[in-house]
Structures are given as structure tokens and as C-alpha cells.
Design an enzyme around this catalytic site. Structure first.
Site, mmCIF file in Angstrom:
data_model
loop_
_atom_site.group_PDB
_atom_site.id
_atom_site.type_symbol
_atom_site.label_atom_id
_atom_site.label_comp_id
_atom_site.label_asym_id
_atom_site.label_seq_id
_atom_site.Cartn_x
_atom_site.Cartn_y
_atom_site.Cartn_z
ATOM 1 N N HIS A 17 65.916 46.947 48.315
ATOM 2 C CA HIS A 17 65.309 45.619 48.279
ATOM 3 C C HIS A 17 64.658 45.210 49.600
ATOM 4 O O HIS A 17 63.694 44.458 49.606
ATOM 5 C CB HIS A 17 66.320 44.585 47.783
ATOM 6 C CG HIS A 17 66.514 44.699 46.306
ATOM 7 N ND1 HIS A 17 67.572 45.362 45.754
ATOM 8 C CD2 HIS A 17 65.726 44.312 45.277
ATOM 9 C CE1 HIS A 17 67.446 45.354 44.435
ATOM 10 N NE2 HIS A 17 66.339 44.721 44.117
ATOM 11 N N ARG A 66 61.529 37.506 41.216
ATOM 12 C CA ARG A 66 62.937 37.785 41.563
ATOM 13 C C ARG A 66 63.499 36.514 42.193
ATOM 14 O O ARG A 66 63.158 36.190 43.335
ATOM 15 C CB ARG A 66 63.012 38.921 42.589
ATOM 16 C CG ARG A 66 62.618 40.287 42.079
ATOM 17 C CD ARG A 66 62.796 41.322 43.187
ATOM 18 N NE ARG A 66 62.689 42.671 42.724
ATOM 19 C CZ ARG A 66 61.581 43.417 42.796
ATOM 20 N NH1 ARG A 66 60.483 42.923 43.325
ATOM 21 N NH2 ARG A 66 61.583 44.653 42.343
ATOM 22 N N ARG A 117 62.806 35.868 36.308
ATOM 23 C CA ARG A 117 64.016 36.638 36.016
ATOM 24 C C ARG A 117 65.235 35.860 36.506
ATOM 25 O O ARG A 117 65.233 35.354 37.632
ATOM 26 C CB ARG A 117 63.956 38.002 36.716
ATOM 27 C CG ARG A 117 65.209 38.827 36.453
ATOM 28 C CD ARG A 117 65.100 40.212 37.049
ATOM 29 N NE ARG A 117 65.233 40.182 38.503
ATOM 30 C CZ ARG A 117 65.140 41.269 39.263
ATOM 31 N NH1 ARG A 117 64.874 42.437 38.707
ATOM 32 N NH2 ARG A 117 65.289 41.197 40.565
ATOM 33 N N GLU A 153 66.582 48.649 32.210
ATOM 34 C CA GLU A 153 66.773 49.364 33.477
ATOM 35 C C GLU A 153 68.103 50.105 33.516
ATOM 36 O O GLU A 153 68.506 50.634 34.545
ATOM 37 C CB GLU A 153 66.618 48.415 34.672
ATOM 38 C CG GLU A 153 67.412 47.135 34.579
ATOM 39 C CD GLU A 153 67.138 46.170 35.734
ATOM 40 O OE1 GLU A 153 66.574 46.568 36.763
ATOM 41 O OE2 GLU A 153 67.513 44.993 35.596
ATOM 42 N N ASN A 198 62.939 51.024 38.925
ATOM 43 C CA ASN A 198 63.733 51.288 40.134
ATOM 44 C C ASN A 198 65.176 51.591 39.765
ATOM 45 O O ASN A 198 65.767 52.577 40.202
ATOM 46 C CB ASN A 198 63.720 50.082 41.078
ATOM 47 C CG ASN A 198 62.323 49.620 41.389
ATOM 48 O OD1 ASN A 198 61.384 50.404 41.270
ATOM 49 N ND2 ASN A 198 62.166 48.382 41.767
ATOM 50 N N ASP A 199 65.730 50.701 38.943
ATOM 51 C CA ASP A 199 67.113 50.921 38.534
ATOM 52 C C ASP A 199 67.209 51.961 37.425
ATOM 53 O O ASP A 199 68.175 52.715 37.367
ATOM 54 C CB ASP A 199 67.749 49.596 38.086
ATOM 55 C CG ASP A 199 68.232 48.789 39.281
ATOM 56 O OD1 ASP A 199 68.812 49.404 40.206
ATOM 57 O OD2 ASP A 199 68.008 47.577 39.321
ATOM 58 N N ARG A 227 69.247 54.459 44.726
ATOM 59 C CA ARG A 227 67.862 54.151 45.123
ATOM 60 C C ARG A 227 67.740 53.820 46.599
ATOM 61 O O ARG A 227 66.644 53.834 47.161
ATOM 62 C CB ARG A 227 67.308 52.999 44.262
ATOM 63 C CG ARG A 227 68.044 51.707 44.439
ATOM 64 C CD ARG A 227 67.675 50.689 43.372
ATOM 65 N NE ARG A 227 66.628 49.774 43.804
ATOM 66 C CZ ARG A 227 66.270 48.684 43.137
ATOM 67 N NH1 ARG A 227 66.852 48.401 41.980
ATOM 68 N NH2 ARG A 227 65.326 47.902 43.581
ATOM 69 N N CYS A 241 57.835 46.709 35.406
ATOM 70 C CA CYS A 241 57.787 45.895 36.622
ATOM 71 C C CYS A 241 58.495 46.584 37.787
ATOM 72 O O CYS A 241 58.631 46.012 38.856
ATOM 73 C CB CYS A 241 58.364 44.503 36.394
ATOM 74 S SG CYS A 241 60.114 44.528 36.001
#
Ligand code: PEP
Ligand code: MG
Length: 580
Positions: free
Chosen positions: A191, A298, A334, A433, A456-457, A467, A504
Site C-alpha cells: 500500500h 479506498r 469501497r 480478490e 493485487n490480492d 504482495r 481495479c
């Protein structure tokens, strides 16, 4: 000259002066003093406390001007601790009675506080010892002349090097002077890297040995395109970097010209390119880069760097600011995705062996329904202002989705009863995800209005690759056949169910992957603002048929390496002169 190679985490090339942030605890020695020195030691302590306070006040003022005041609670807490007379009185007494130096006495005071806090039952209050520790650490650093832990710039353009930089560090730093970041740990999709890209701060991560204090103050080039960090560059290397920098900036400018052109393929197929954002200030940047709204907001940044959760009103104001920044374009908000590598100060920090598999995202929200409902009510209220969608992170199955929707329904009834307007037909979507959600996609689709794939996840959990682990970067493979099959399955299920499917995760913003994603059938991609023009450029050079052929060929390969080689050859021969 020394050259380090790491992971290119945020693009751009910058030259500046290296500031190594030393996160080690300051080392202090306790020693005996004589009675005649007591007054002088107490005076040193008083001075250190007041100059620490002055330093924090200046930092707060600076942050208010640059970041706005919504993230500054943590400084207020520290100022309150500094203002507490007991800290001075008790430490001064230890100096006087124990006849020891001020640093030693301050360490003893801290130890006493630790014991007191340990006895507190309430976990939240017990953990506030960390603020006391931070403040005492600051005073000790002032006394010993060691650099403070707050990441502040030097004079002029500063590049920060640290073992680790957290998302909250980035929010706090003065980004007008800090122009680049280098860290020892972290991955491209951690992140902190995502935030660095959001703020267009060139950064390189996974650079072992960069936090070596001996490098402090050196001239440094951070090449966030190639992942190279060059300390004390020689003249030739310096000129070469400048040339690369100019070329990059020129290309960026050229790409900017695409801003108002439609995001469509040569054969007229329109694709929605949207932005991923963390704070309202980024909304304008997405539009400026030609984005057609926000595909992923986010919200967790609003919850960071503070001691208590934001209430409904504060959330409403923040989300409204984002909505206004991007109106009339749609906004997908989200719900809180905290936990994992996004820890909140204001919540008890559980010690978890596997935080990525721990109490995070939707699980955390469902675990604190009152807070969750505050957030959903705020989002619902924003939905009265324009096109707003709500999205739940890390859904693994129907139970979670249904429980979240029950709470959402309760929020709707409460708002209706209070006569507060909201969009009754608000679209409710989920992030895909977790591999379980891919497997369950056909059962989730009838109960969700849209899918948004968080690659990503999804990559992290499908391939069991952390990650954020810089050592495993080679194994973090977006083009792994297991990932491509998952993407293909999700888009097909969504199409069959008549709902939208978008991506996304960071994969959406990498132009190399555009043909395959397009070919698999995605027609909405959401990415960091700065990535939009490059993706649009490739998009405007290919046809959907070409993309479908490329995707079909990619699906037939058995390894990520083969897919990548093939994709690169296709991109360079059809859509771009070079690809770096
Ligand atoms: C993802 O996992 O791909 C995603 C978009 O969410 P985040 O990066 O915030 O976990
Ligand atoms: Mg995610």
C-alpha cells in the site's frame, strides 16, 4: 558512485539529496550526577520538552497547509502528552532524588508509565502507551541531537531512504520537498507503493542496504522506471539520468494530449478507464489524466493516523468532497479495507501471525457493525448527490455478502425514517480478490450488482505470494495461468449473469496487460491517475479482434514467462515502439 537495484515502485526519475531515516530507538546512557548538576539537568529536560513541542507545532502547521487538517489527530495527541505537567514533574523528581542524568530519568519515567499502562484492562487505552513512547522518544532525540523520526525533508529536494515507509508516513510527509522514496522492504503492490504512485512520488523499493546511515546526505538519483538507485553519480551517469528524466517527462506531456480523446479501440469499442483514489485531492487528478470517474475509492486513509474512528458526519464530508471533485462522473466507494498492511492507530492492534489472512476488510467491518453502519450511512447519503456505487472488499462467500447487505438495508431504513435522501437503487458490488470468490462467482453474481477484481490480492492469495515481500517479486506473477484463468472465469460469469465486471488492481494500469484484459472481455479498468494516459494510448491503437486473438493465444501458454514474452512481442510489434 554506488548503484543499487530494487523494484520500480512508482514511476519517474528524480535527483535529490538522500535523507536516511533512522527508525532505531535512540540509545541513551544513564549515569550518575552530582547534586550541583541537578538544576542544569532539569533545565535541559525542560528545554527539550519545549523544543519538541515547538517542532510538532511547526509540523502541524505545515501539514495543515499541505494536506489539510483531517489527518492531524496524531499530532494533537502528542502535543497533549507534552503539555502534561506530570511528565516533567516526575522526571525532574527522578533526576533530583535518584541523582541521574535527564535522559536516564526520562527512560525510567517511560518504564513507570509502561507498568501503569500494562495494568489497564481496556485494550484501546492500554495501547495508548505507544503514543507516550513516541513522545518520549522525540524528547530523547532532541536531547541527544539525533534526527527525529517524523519524516521531514532537508533543505531543498529530499529523497527519503528508510528500512520501511508506511502509508501513514507518506500521508504525513511534506510532499512539496520530499520528491522520492527508497525503501528496503515492500513490493510494487504494497500500500505504501500504491500511495507513492497516487502522489506521483517516484520510488524504488526492495533496496537492501539503503538505510545505511553512512549514505546520508549523498546526492542520489531515484529511477522509478528501471528500479535503479544511484548514489553519488558520476558526471556521465548524472547526465544520462537527466536525459532519461527529460524523455520521460516529454512522453508524459505527449500522453497528456490524449486526455480529451475517447478511450476507444480502433474499431470504436469504448472502454471505461477510471481512477483509483485514496483522498479527495486525487479526484481532480484522475479527471486531469482523462479518467471517466472513480472505479475504486479506498476509504481507509481517512481512518489512519488518528486515535478514534471518524464519525458519520466526517465521513459524509470527506466522501462528498470526493463526489464533488469527480461529478458528474460515477464514484465507486469501497467500504473500509483496514488490516493487513493498513493498520489503524485507533483500533486495538491484535497480534496476528498472518495479518494478510487475519482480521481485515469486510471481516473487520462485520465485526464492528456500528462503525460499519456509520460508514454505509455516510456513503448512502452521498448517493443522493450523484452516481455512487458501494463496494465490499475481500468477500469470500455468500454469508459475508448477505450479512453486509442486511446491515446496508438497516441503514436504508434508518435514513428513510429520518427522511434523509439517498439512492434507493444504489448499485452494490463486491471485490473479487480471494480465490474462493472466483470459485463462487456464479453464486455471488445473482446477489451482486457488479464485480471488481482486485488483482493485487487475488495474485497474493492465489499464488500464496506476499504482495509486500520484496524477496518474492519474481514469483508475484500477474500473468500466471492460474490468474488468467481466474480473470477469464470471472468476466464470463459476470457476462452470463448480466452484471458488470471490471478490474481495479494494479494489473489494470499496466499497459502491457491491456490487450489481454481487453481481449478477455473487460470493458472497465480502474487504475492510478498517472497510469490512465499510457493505457489509453495502447487502447487507441488496437482493435477488439486483435485483443481477443492475443488473449486466446495467452490462455494457451502454460507459464507466466511464456505469456510475458509473447505479450511483449505483440505490444512492440503492433502497438508501441518501445516498452520500458
Ligand atoms: C486489490 O487487492 O487489487 C485492490 C484493488 O485492493 P487493495 O490494493 O486496496 O488491497
Ligand atoms: Mg485488495
Amino acid at each position: 558512485m554506488r548503484v543499487f537495484t530494487g523494484i520500480a515502485a512508482s514511476p519517474g526519475i528524480v535527483v535529490g539529496k538522500l535523507k536516511v531515516v533512522n527508525r532505531q530507538r535512540v540509545v541513551v546512557h544513564e549515569h550518575a550526577i552530582v547534586t550541583e548538576d541537578v538544576a542544569a539537568e532539569i533545565e535541559r529536560l525542560k528545554k527539550a520538552i519545549s523544543s519538541t513541542r515547538a517542532e510538532l507545532e511547526v509540523l502541524k502547521l505545515n501539514l495543515e497547509c499541505t494536506t489539510g487538517d483531517e489527518h492531524l489527530f496524531f499530532i494533537d495527541t502528542h502535543l497533549l502528552i507534552l503539555a502534561d505537567e506530570r511528565l516533567l514533574v516526575e522526571t525532574a523528581a527522578t533526576i533530583e532524588i535518584g541523582l541521574i542524568n535527564a535522559e536516564g530519568a526520562l527512560r525510567r519515567t517511560l518504564q513507570k508509565y509502561r507498568t501503569t499502562f500494562e495494568a489497564i484492562e481496556d485494550v484501546y487505552l492500554r495501547e495508548r502507551i505507544s503514543d507516550v513512547e513516541t513522545v518520549i522518544e522525540k524528547i530523547l532525540r532532541t536531547m541527544t541531537g539525533e534526527a527525529q523520526d517524523v519524516i521531514a525533508p532537508n533543505d531543498g529536494l529530499t529523497i527519503i531512504a528508510a528500512h520501511e515507509i508506511t502509508p501513514s508516513d507518506i500521508l504525513q510527509m511534506d510532499r512539496t520537498q520530499i520528491v522520492g522514496l527508497i525503501t528496503e522492504i515492500g513490493g510494487r503492490t504494497s500500500h505504501a507503493s500504491i500511495l507513492a504512485r497516487a502522489f506521483e512520488l517516484p520510488s524504488v523499493t526492495g533496496v537492501e542496504g539503503i538505510a545505511d546511515l553512512g549514505l546520508n546526505g549523498s546526492a542520489v538519483i531515484v529511477d522509478g522506471l528501471s528500479g535503479r538507485v544511484i548514489i553519488k553519480p558520476d558526471r556521465e551517469t548524472f547526465l544520462d539520468a537527466l536525459q532519461r528524466k527529460r524523455r520521460y517527462e516529454y512522453i508524459e506531456l505527449e500522453l497528456h494530449k490524449l486526455r480529451d480523446l475517447p478511450a476507444q479501440t480502433v474499431d470504436g469499442c469504448l472502454i471505461s478507464l477510471k481512477g483509483n483514489v485514496e483522498i479527495p485531492e486525487e479526484g481532480a487528478s484522475v479527471l486531469n489524466h482523462g479518467g471517466a470517474g472513480i472505479g475504486l475509492y479506498r476509504t481507509e486513509m481517512l481512518f489512519m493516523n488518528r486515535q478514534e474512528m471518524p464519525d458519520e458526519e466526517e465521513q459524509f464530508r470527506e466522501y462528498a468532497a470526493m463526489q464533488q471533485a469527480v461529478a458528474p462522473h460515477p464514484l465507486t466507494i469501497r467500504t473500509l479495507d483496514a488490516g493487513g498492511d493498513k493498520l489503524l492507530d485507533g483500533m486495538p492492534h491484535m497480534t496476528e501471525q498472518n495479518p494478510a489472512l487475519g482480521m481485515r476488510a469486510i471481516r473487520l467491518s462485520l465485526n464492528m457493525p456500528d462503525e460499519f453502519k456509520k460508514q454505509m450511512r455516510a456513503i448512502l447519503r452521498i448517493s443522493a448527490l450523484g452516481t455512487v456505487r458501494i463496494m465490499f472488499p475481500m468477500i469470500s462467500g455468500l454469508d459475508e455478502l448477505r450479512r453486509a447487505k442486511v446491515l446496508l438495508k438497516e441503514c436504508m431504513s434508518e435514513l428513510s425514517q429520518a427522511g434523509i435522501p439517498f439512492d434507493r437503487a444504489i448499485k452494490v458490488g463486491i471485490m473479487i480478490e480471494i480465490p474462493a470468490a472466483v470459485a463462487m462467482a456464479d453464486l455471488l453474481a445473482p446477489e451482486a450488482d457488479f464485480f471488481s477484481i482486485g488483482t493485487n490480492d487475488l495474485i497474493q492469495y492465489t499464488l500464496a505470494i506476499d504482495r509486500s515481500n520484496e524477496q518474492l517479486t519474481e514469483l508475484y506473477q500477474p500473468l500466471h495461468p492460474a490468474i488468467l484463468r481466474s480473470l477469464s472465469r470471472v468476466v464470463e460469469v459476470a457476462r452470463g449473469a448480466g452484471i458488470d465486471a471490471s478490474i481495479c488492481g494494479e494489473m489494470a494500469g499496466d499497459p502491457l496487460y491491456l490487450p489481454i484484459l481487453l481481449g478477455l472481455g473487460f470493458d472497465e479498468l480502474s487504475m492510478s491517475a498517472a497510469a490512465i494516459p499510457r493505457v489509453k494510448q495502447i487502447l487507441r491503437r488496437c482493435t477488439r479482434q486483435q485483443a481477443s486473438d492475443i488473449a486466446a493465444a495467452c490462455m494457451a501458454f502454460a507459464t507466466a514467462g511464456e505469456v510475458e514474452t509473447y505479450l511483449k512481442s505483440q505490444i512492440t510489434s503492433h502497438f508501441a515502439e518501445s516498452f520500458d
